[in-house]
Write a protein that holds these residues in place. Structure first.
Motif, PDB file in Angstrom:
ATOM      1  N   UNK A 322      21.010  -8.758  -4.713  1.00  9.97           N
ATOM      2  CA  UNK A 322      20.835  -7.357  -5.075  1.00  9.97           C
ATOM      3  C   UNK A 322      20.051  -6.616  -4.002  1.00  9.97           C
ATOM      4  N   UNK A 323      20.563  -5.446  -3.624  1.00  8.99           N
ATOM      5  CA  UNK A 323      19.789  -4.522  -2.796  1.00  8.99           C
ATOM      6  C   UNK A 323      19.084  -3.565  -3.746  1.00  8.99           C
ATOM      7  N   UNK A 324      17.770  -3.492  -3.658  1.00 11.88           N
ATOM      8  CA  UNK A 324      16.989  -2.794  -4.684  1.00 11.88           C
ATOM      9  C   UNK A 324      15.911  -1.904  -4.079  1.00 11.88           C
ATOM     10  N   UNK A 325      15.419  -0.996  -4.904  1.00 15.47           N
ATOM     11  CA  UNK A 325      14.165  -0.298  -4.633  1.00 15.47           C
ATOM     12  C   UNK A 325      13.140  -0.831  -5.618  1.00 15.47           C
ATOM     13  N   UNK A 326      11.975  -1.204  -5.117  1.00 18.44           N
ATOM     14  CA  UNK A 326      10.949  -1.794  -5.973  1.00 18.44           C
ATOM     15  C   UNK A 326       9.669  -0.967  -5.907  1.00 18.44           C
ATOM     16  N   UNK A 327       9.139  -0.631  -7.079  1.00 17.71           N
ATOM     17  CA  UNK A 327       7.782  -0.068  -7.187  1.00 17.71           C
ATOM     18  C   UNK A 327       6.865  -1.259  -7.465  1.00 17.71           C
ATOM     19  N   UNK A 328       6.042  -1.608  -6.481  1.00 18.45           N
ATOM     20  CA  UNK A 328       5.262  -2.841  -6.567  1.00 18.45           C
ATOM     21  C   UNK A 328       3.951  -2.602  -7.290  1.00 18.45           C
ATOM     22  N   UNK A 329       3.641  -3.459  -8.289  1.00 14.70           N
ATOM     23  CA  UNK A 329       2.482  -3.237  -9.156  1.00 14.70           C
ATOM     24  C   UNK A 329       1.447  -4.352  -9.085  1.00 14.70           C
ATOM     25  N   UNK A 330       1.788  -5.470  -8.458  1.00 14.23           N
ATOM     26  CA  UNK A 330       0.887  -6.622  -8.465  1.00 14.23           C
ATOM     27  C   UNK A 330      -0.232  -6.438  -7.454  1.00 14.23           C
ATOM     28  N   UNK A 331      -1.351  -7.145  -7.684  1.00 17.16           N
ATOM     29  CA  UNK A 331      -2.460  -7.121  -6.732  1.00 17.16           C
ATOM     30  C   UNK A 331      -2.116  -7.922  -5.477  1.00 17.16           C
ATOM     31  N   UNK A 332      -1.240  -8.931  -5.623  1.00 22.13           N
ATOM     32  CA  UNK A 332      -0.778  -9.710  -4.474  1.00 22.13           C
ATOM     33  C   UNK A 332       0.407  -8.993  -3.833  1.00 22.13           C
ATOM     34  N   UNK A 333       0.435  -8.839  -2.507  1.00 21.54           N
ATOM     35  CA  UNK A 333       1.554  -8.140  -1.861  1.00 21.54           C
ATOM     36  C   UNK A 333       2.878  -8.869  -2.068  1.00 21.54           C
ATOM     37  N   UNK A 334       3.964  -8.106  -2.030  1.00 28.02           N
ATOM     38  CA  UNK A 334       5.311  -8.670  -2.093  1.00 28.02           C
ATOM     39  C   UNK A 334       5.720  -9.060  -0.671  1.00 28.02           C
ATOM     40  N   UNK A 335       6.030 -10.328  -0.459  1.00 32.76           N
ATOM     41  CA  UNK A 335       6.449 -10.804   0.861  1.00 32.76           C
ATOM     42  C   UNK A 335       7.723 -11.632   0.709  1.00 32.76           C
ATOM     43  N   UNK A 336       8.488 -11.729   1.790  1.00 34.52           N
ATOM     44  CA  UNK A 336       9.721 -12.514   1.783  1.00 34.52           C
ATOM     45  C   UNK A 336       9.402 -13.978   1.505  1.00 34.52           C
ATOM     46  N   UNK A 337      10.294 -14.616   0.739  1.00 36.36           N
ATOM     47  CA  UNK A 337      10.138 -16.038   0.448  1.00 36.36           C
ATOM     48  C   UNK A 337       9.514 -16.338  -0.897  1.00 36.36           C
ATOM     49  N   UNK A 338       8.857 -15.349  -1.513  1.00 34.80           N
ATOM     50  CA  UNK A 338       8.188 -15.617  -2.792  1.00 34.80           C
ATOM     51  C   UNK A 338       9.189 -15.649  -3.947  1.00 34.80           C
ATOM     52  N   UNK A 339       8.870 -16.465  -4.962  1.00 35.65           N
ATOM     53  CA  UNK A 339       9.712 -16.592  -6.154  1.00 35.65           C
ATOM     54  C   UNK A 339       9.088 -15.843  -7.321  1.00 35.65           C
ATOM     55  N   UNK A 340       9.932 -15.201  -8.128  1.00 31.12           N
ATOM     56  CA  UNK A 340       9.482 -14.496  -9.328  1.00 31.12           C
ATOM     57  C   UNK A 340      10.497 -14.736 -10.446  1.00 31.12           C
ATOM     58  N   UNK A 341      10.057 -14.501 -11.658  1.00 32.81           N
ATOM     59  CA  UNK A 341      10.994 -14.366 -12.773  1.00 32.81           C
ATOM     60  C   UNK A 341      11.468 -12.918 -12.810  1.00 32.81           C
ATOM     61  N   UNK A 342      12.768 -12.725 -13.105  1.00 33.88           N
ATOM     62  CA  UNK A 342      13.299 -11.378 -13.315  1.00 33.88           C
ATOM     63  C   UNK A 342      13.803 -11.277 -14.743  1.00 33.88           C
ATOM     64  N   UNK A 343      13.459 -10.182 -15.402  1.00 37.73           N
ATOM     65  CA  UNK A 343      13.917  -9.925 -16.768  1.00 37.73           C
ATOM     66  C   UNK A 343      14.925  -8.782 -16.730  1.00 37.73           C
ATOM     67  N   UNK A 344      16.146  -9.056 -17.205  1.00 38.07           N
ATOM     68  CA  UNK A 344      17.213  -8.060 -17.240  1.00 38.07           C
ATOM     69  C   UNK A 344      17.786  -8.069 -18.649  1.00 38.07           C
ATOM     70  N   UNK A 345      17.567  -6.989 -19.404  1.00 41.00           N
ATOM     71  CA  UNK A 345      17.883  -7.026 -20.838  1.00 41.00           C
ATOM     72  C   UNK A 345      16.953  -8.026 -21.490  1.00 41.00           C
ATOM     73  N   UNK A 346      17.509  -9.109 -22.060  1.00 41.89           N
ATOM     74  CA  UNK A 346      16.687 -10.190 -22.612  1.00 41.89           C
ATOM     75  C   UNK A 346      16.942 -11.489 -21.849  1.00 41.89           C
ATOM     76  N   UNK A 347      17.470 -11.366 -20.646  1.00 40.25           N
ATOM     77  CA  UNK A 347      17.828 -12.542 -19.847  1.00 40.25           C
ATOM     78  C   UNK A 347      16.809 -12.760 -18.729  1.00 40.25           C
TER      79      UNK A 347
END
Length: 420
Positions: A322-347
């Motif tokens: 996905x090509x996205x625009x992200x409004x970043x809210x975490x205290x830790x910066x967003x950097x390439x290579x990091x893993x996250x959970x994504x919630x889409x609907x209830x998935x």
């Protein structure tokens, strides 16, 4: 008319809580004993009507979103008082994501109001950009504290000019612009209680009159049917053999559903025909986007919470990148290579940050080269998904085009994701 859900946003101490307090008091939505409890030095402190947390009252700031309800003869309102502090941008994003309108407050006394080329505050620009990014349908600018400047008319003209210029550069459509004094109540509920007529040279309606006429967010009925399954209800002893013995409950995200419709289950790809659509009171009736429904299929298929029911004909394929625009809210910066959970609907799916493409400069609106997104930054990011998701561009669907990123260790909400 339908209830209007709107938020107030803007920079710190622009008077957002005071404005809401004024709306509540002047529309007689506050009981006398509640008013008596928000007195300071014999004066009513309107901001305390919404700042309910003890930390908010101690510091005189808004930290979390406070919702208040009131109504006029014309319509009902749900107000979200969003915090102005940069560190609480995540709370503001949460409130804006489901709002029908946003009132962006601008504090006249913080600006070089006598200068025709004045600069707006960075947080005013950030909040205006965010509500536009989140597709809040109506954006209203309220220029506050004009009662406290030497030349209110000149200040209103110059600030309005700066806002119009910024909105044009950012592609923001302004629904209305109004000069107000939240403290004195000028132009908030009525325009009749000003000390002078045509205050600031403004002859338009009050803020409340503007809000009474704004449209609510239209349901996404022009997009093909999609339905995120929230809960599976089982009828083990129903004895029904002509249709499935389970009801899939959730809210219709896009399009509409009615008996006889052929649907496809995502991600399994199985198809079935809708035999019944139930309302919350279990009455059979078709449902359109924005309404909760229970769906019974003509046969047993494997469907779990987090699956999607989609229009079978021309159902979109799942996306792994996905090509996205992200409004970043975490205290830790967003950097390439990091893993996250994504919630889409209830998935829930695991995602990996492939690349930070650029960061948006909220002052110049320029797209700058970046390798990370710091807290409260907005940028263009490429995500790789462990499992496919059915998405549409956010510009086309506010529901199918939005995800939330969650930190895998702390479980904190880390980012608001808008799909291109």
């Amino acid at each position: 008319m339908n209830a209007l859900k709107f938020i107030t946003c803007g920079s710190v101490d622009d008077g957002k809580s005071t404005l809401i307090g004024r709306l509540l008091v002047d529309t007689k939505a506050v009981l006398q004993d509640h008013l008596a409890g928000v007195q300071r030095s014999g004066e009513t402190d309107l901001a305390l009507l919404t700042d309910g947390l003890s930390a908010e009252r101690e510091q005189g700031i808004t930290i979390d979103v406070a919702y208040r309800y009131f109504n006029t003869e014309a319509r009902k309102f749900i107000i979200g008082d969003a915090p102005g502090h940069e560190q609480y941008t995540r709370n503001m994003v949460t409130a804006a994501s489901s709002a029908d309108a946003a009132v962006v407050l601008v504090d006249a006394i913080k600006l070089d109001w006598a200068n025709p080329d004045l600069q707006l505050l960075a947080q005013t620009r950030r909040h205006a950009l965010l509500v536009n990014l989140l597709r809040v349908p109506s954006v209203v600018f309220a220029i506050n504290k004009l009662d406290a400047v030497a030349d209110a008319t000149l200040a209103y003209q110059n600030i309005a000019g700066a806002l119009n210029k910024f909105a044009q550069e950012a592609g923001i459509t302004i629904a209305a612009m109004v000069p107000v004094s939240a403290l004195k109540g000028w132009n908030v509920v009525t325009t009749e209680n000003n000390d002078q007529t045509n205050w600031c040279g403004y002859t338009g309606p009050s803020l409340l009159s503007i809000l009474e006429d704004l449209p609510v967010t239209p349901a996404e009925t022009d997009v093909a049917f999609s339905f995120p399954v929230q809960w599976v209800e089982k009828f083990h002893d129903s004895g029904v053999t002509t249709q499935g013995r389970r009801v899939f409950w959730g809210r219709v995200a896009t399009g509409s559903v009615a008996p006889g419709q052929t649907i496809q289950v995502f991600p399994s790809g199985q198809t079935a025909v809708v035999s019944q659509v139930l309302s919350a009171t279990r009455q059979p009736q078709g449902k359109a986007a924005g309404h909760s429904a229970g769906i019974v299929l003509d046969r047993e298929v494997d469907v779990s919470r987090g699956d999607w029911l989609l229009e079978a004909e021309g159902a979109p394929e799942g996306q792994r990148q996905l090509n996205t625009t992200i409004a970043w809210m975490d205290d830790e910066p967003l950097v390439a290579g990091r893993l996250y959970w994504a919630l889409h609907g209830h998935r829930w799916v695991k995602v990996k940050v492939q690349r930070v493409v650029h960061r948006l400069n909220v002052n110049t609106l320029a797209e700058e080269e970046a390798t990370e997104l710091v807290p409260n930054a907005i940028g263009h990011v490429t995500l790789a998904l462990q499992e496919p998701l059915v998405t549409l561009p956010f510009a086309q669907s506010r529901i199918l085009g939005a995800l939330v990123l969650v930190d895998t260790a702390s479980h904190k909400t880390s980012g608001a994701v808008l799909v291109h």
